[in-house]
Write a protein that holds these residues in place. Sequence first.
Motif, PDB file in Angstrom:
ATOM      1  N   GLU A 424       0.681  -1.121   0.042  1.00 28.18           N
ATOM      2  CA  GLU A 424      -0.002   0.149  -0.039  1.00 28.18           C
ATOM      3  C   GLU A 424       0.829   1.199  -0.001  1.00 28.18           C
ATOM      4  OE1 GLU A 424      -3.514   1.980   2.821  1.00 28.18           O
ATOM      5  OE2 GLU A 424      -2.066   0.613   3.733  1.00 28.18           O
ATOM      6  N   ALA A 425       1.991   1.116   0.835  1.00 28.51           N
ATOM      7  CA  ALA A 425       2.800   2.146   0.859  1.00 28.51           C
ATOM      8  C   ALA A 425       3.371   2.698  -0.660  1.00 28.51           C
ATOM      9  CB  ALA A 425       4.114   1.986   1.727  1.00 28.51           C
ATOM     10  N   TYR A 426       3.823   1.882  -1.635  1.00 29.13           N
ATOM     11  CA  TYR A 426       4.340   2.132  -2.946  1.00 29.13           C
ATOM     12  C   TYR A 426       3.152   2.512  -3.888  1.00 29.13           C
ATOM     13  CZ  TYR A 426       6.650   1.395  -7.331  1.00 29.13           C
ATOM     14  OH  TYR A 426       7.142   1.685  -8.375  1.00 29.13           O
ATOM     15  N   THR A 427       1.640   2.044  -3.503  1.00 26.81           N
ATOM     16  CA  THR A 427       0.576   2.842  -4.077  1.00 26.81           C
ATOM     17  C   THR A 427       0.242   4.084  -3.804  1.00 26.81           C
ATOM     18  OG1 THR A 427      -0.428   0.192  -4.147  1.00 26.81           O
ATOM     19  CG2 THR A 427      -1.906   2.392  -4.708  1.00 26.81           C
ATOM     20  N   LYS A 428       0.760   4.583  -2.641  1.00 22.04           N
ATOM     21  CA  LYS A 428       0.362   5.875  -2.025  1.00 22.04           C
ATOM     22  C   LYS A 428       1.602   6.726  -2.622  1.00 22.04           C
ATOM     23  CE  LYS A 428      -3.371   4.812   1.055  1.00 22.04           C
ATOM     24  NZ  LYS A 428      -3.883   4.934   2.497  1.00 22.04           N
ATOM     25  N   GLY A 429       2.565   6.380  -3.260  1.00 22.99           N
ATOM     26  CA  GLY A 429       3.431   7.209  -3.519  1.00 22.99           C
ATOM     27  C   GLY A 429       4.878   7.099  -2.651  1.00 22.99           C
ATOM     28  N   LEU A 430       5.086   6.348  -1.743  1.00 26.40           N
ATOM     29  CA  LEU A 430       6.207   6.500  -0.831  1.00 26.40           C
ATOM     30  C   LEU A 430       7.323   5.651  -1.753  1.00 26.40           C
ATOM     31  CD1 LEU A 430       4.209   7.191   1.293  1.00 26.40           C
ATOM     32  CD2 LEU A 430       5.673   5.826   3.025  1.00 26.40           C
ATOM     33  N   ARG A 431       8.426   6.470  -1.631  1.00 26.67           N
ATOM     34  CA  ARG A 431       9.741   5.793  -2.384  1.00 26.67           C
ATOM     35  C   ARG A 431      11.109   5.950  -1.539  1.00 26.67           C
ATOM     36  NH1 ARG A 431       5.851   4.696  -4.842  1.00 26.67           N
ATOM     37  NH2 ARG A 431       5.370   4.978  -7.128  1.00 26.67           N
ATOM     38  N   GLU A 432      12.030   5.069  -2.138  1.00 26.72           N
ATOM     39  CA  GLU A 432      13.180   5.201  -1.328  1.00 26.72           C
ATOM     40  C   GLU A 432      13.695   6.511  -1.284  1.00 26.72           C
ATOM     41  OE1 GLU A 432      17.828   3.267  -2.436  1.00 26.72           O
ATOM     42  OE2 GLU A 432      16.127   2.664  -3.483  1.00 26.72           O
ATOM     43  N   GLY A 433      14.301   7.025  -0.245  1.00 31.72           N
ATOM     44  CA  GLY A 433      14.842   8.193  -0.135  1.00 31.72           C
ATOM     45  C   GLY A 433      13.964   9.178   0.724  1.00 31.72           C
ATOM     46  N   ASP A 434      12.603   8.723   0.812  1.00 26.69           N
ATOM     47  CA  ASP A 434      11.566   9.774   1.445  1.00 26.69           C
ATOM     48  C   ASP A 434      12.245   9.707   3.088  1.00 26.69           C
ATOM     49  OD1 ASP A 434      10.441  10.306  -0.841  1.00 26.69           O
ATOM     50  OD2 ASP A 434       8.724   9.060  -0.509  1.00 26.69           O
ATOM     51  N   LEU A 435      11.773  10.530   3.753  1.00 30.64           N
ATOM     52  CA  LEU A 435      12.042  10.559   5.173  1.00 30.64           C
ATOM     53  C   LEU A 435      10.843  10.687   6.016  1.00 30.64           C
ATOM     54  CD1 LEU A 435      14.241  10.929   7.277  1.00 30.64           C
ATOM     55  CD2 LEU A 435      14.234  13.407   6.927  1.00 30.64           C
ATOM     56  N   ILE A 436      10.429   9.827   6.976  1.00 25.53           N
ATOM     57  CA  ILE A 436       9.490   9.999   7.736  1.00 25.53           C
ATOM     58  C   ILE A 436       9.866  10.657   9.059  1.00 25.53           C
ATOM     59  CG2 ILE A 436       7.796   8.353   9.333  1.00 25.53           C
ATOM     60  CD1 ILE A 436       8.094   6.290   7.321  1.00 25.53           C
ATOM     61  N   THR A 437       9.191  11.685   9.435  1.00 27.82           N
ATOM     62  CA  THR A 437       9.557  12.552  10.629  1.00 27.82           C
ATOM     63  C   THR A 437       8.569  12.504  11.659  1.00 27.82           C
ATOM     64  OG1 THR A 437       8.504  14.346   9.703  1.00 27.82           O
ATOM     65  CG2 THR A 437      10.652  14.142   9.308  1.00 27.82           C
ATOM     66  N   GLU A 438       7.219  11.970  11.507  1.00 31.84           N
ATOM     67  CA  GLU A 438       6.220  11.712  12.317  1.00 31.84           C
ATOM     68  C   GLU A 438       5.142  10.517  12.095  1.00 31.84           C
ATOM     69  OE1 GLU A 438       3.664  15.073  13.012  1.00 31.84           O
ATOM     70  OE2 GLU A 438       5.388  16.378  13.544  1.00 31.84           O
ATOM     71  N   ALA A 439       4.890   9.921  13.211  1.00 27.38           N
ATOM     72  CA  ALA A 439       4.003   8.789  12.970  1.00 27.38           C
ATOM     73  C   ALA A 439       3.127   9.040  14.260  1.00 27.38           C
ATOM     74  CB  ALA A 439       4.740   7.559  13.079  1.00 27.38           C
ATOM     75  N   GLY A 440       1.553   8.872  13.851  1.00 27.71           N
ATOM     76  CA  GLY A 440       0.567   9.250  14.681  1.00 27.71           C
ATOM     77  C   GLY A 440       0.592  10.414  15.363  1.00 27.71           C
ATOM     78  N   GLN A 441       1.134  11.613  14.733  1.00 26.68           N
ATOM     79  CA  GLN A 441       1.261  12.782  15.144  1.00 26.68           C
ATOM     80  C   GLN A 441       2.264  13.144  16.374  1.00 26.68           C
ATOM     81  OE1 GLN A 441      -3.213  13.591  14.873  1.00 26.68           O
ATOM     82  NE2 GLN A 441      -2.405  15.414  14.407  1.00 26.68           N
ATOM     83  N   SER A 442       3.298  12.148  16.320  1.00 29.58           N
ATOM     84  CA  SER A 442       4.284  12.200  17.377  1.00 29.58           C
ATOM     85  C   SER A 442       5.719  11.857  16.312  1.00 29.58           C
ATOM     86  CB  SER A 442       4.154  11.208  18.357  1.00 29.58           C
ATOM     87  OG  SER A 442       3.014  11.528  19.155  1.00 29.58           O
TER      88      SER A 442
END
Length: 483
Positions: A424-442
Amino acid sequence: MPDLTPSIRAALRSSTLLALVLGLGLSLTPVQRAEAFGAPESFAELAEQISPSVVNITTSAMISAPADGMPMVPEGSPFQDFFDDFGGPGHGGPQRSEALGSGFVVTEDGFIVTNNHVIEGADEILIEFYSGEKLPAKLIGTDPKTDIAVLKVEAGKPLPFVSFGDSDLMRVGDWVMAMGNPLGQGFSVSAGIVSARGRQLSGSYDDFIQTDAAINRGNSGGPLFNMDGQVVGVNTSILSPNGGSIGIGFSMSSNVVSKVVDQLKQYGETRRGWLGVRIQDMTPEIAESMGLAEASGALVTDVPEGPAKEAGIASGDVITSFGGQPVRDAGDLTRRVADAPIGEAVPVIVQREGRTETLAVTLGRREEAEATTMPASSAAPDEPRQLESLGLTLAPLDDDMRSRLGLDASTEGLMIMAVDPASEAYTKGLREGDLITEAGQSRVVRLQDLQDRIKEAKDGGRKSLLLLVRRGGDPRFVALSIE
């Protein structure tokens, strides 16, 4: 009486039923009857009434040419169309070239509205009126963001003019009439209907009316009228595989244009409000991950230094009301902020962690803030190992990654090392090199932070987890399923 065929018997039954309905004075419900409105008998009276206010615009500019003789023109200018279509003559030196467009008079003292791209790059602008009279025009101001320009002529007499109507009142299916100078053929009228509303092409302030009234090159800057003779749009562009009209034309709505025109007339430039946030549309998945009942409002993805931060707006807030008016989506908020007064406090309602808060924001001016660089998010320590979760292979951001990606030394989060193409992550446009800075608004800095957020979401009965993802410094929220 001869035997009747089944089709005749069915017809008689239908006729009898209709007669009973009419005879008893019964009426069909709205579901059973759709009212139909015929086309006007003629558009002649309307055309005669408003034609004197519509103008043809001829612009000219000196075009330099390289040694091979082919003129050099600015990319995207109307003069580029001229040379692409007709191949301008080249003699190895500067040449003067002309381009054509349309416009309309909005005041009796000679203010004229057209598209910015009609006059961009021109050093001479000539206005031709319906009567055949020609006058030079002076450029008052332009707004490339909405592709609107205001000109002024000195006629020495009151000029016929038209007024703006309320474009928000236009419905899909309403009749409209376009006027202008298509393909340089002179004054021309075409009629059609509103095909769609609220179209967005590429601009932050786009609110286009789509129409099937024939619009071609040369119609740019001309008016789109309602049946009361009011301007409800400015004909701006067409969608076409061959450069000609195929019945998909776009007119910038009058409720956007009229505000821009007022500012250009008064100041010679636009003065838009500035809230100072990055935003995106809500989706049902994001709404569910945040525990919200409906996917409406504008989701704040980043808050740099500015009015919003000073007022307490934070990343992850959902702006649901601005200035006492509900916010439908990100585009709606952008237009409302632009129209709001600069330097005055505006009430903003946000949804935050399941509660509603009202904040007072004193808006700045967007034109003064556009050069401001959005800062990167703050950060924390890194970890050496990787984690596979949510279809992603993740690792804490380290100095080597920061150096490779050109990130600030203080930037932290979880780097996406790989994405499962079937996820699902790939379908929604996430790609290698992207940076996740928050999860669950934390904030997430360690891999354990992400695992903790996933567990908290599951324990709370959530079906998805909201991630704040940055690519090239630009943030956006993505909701991924955790089931």
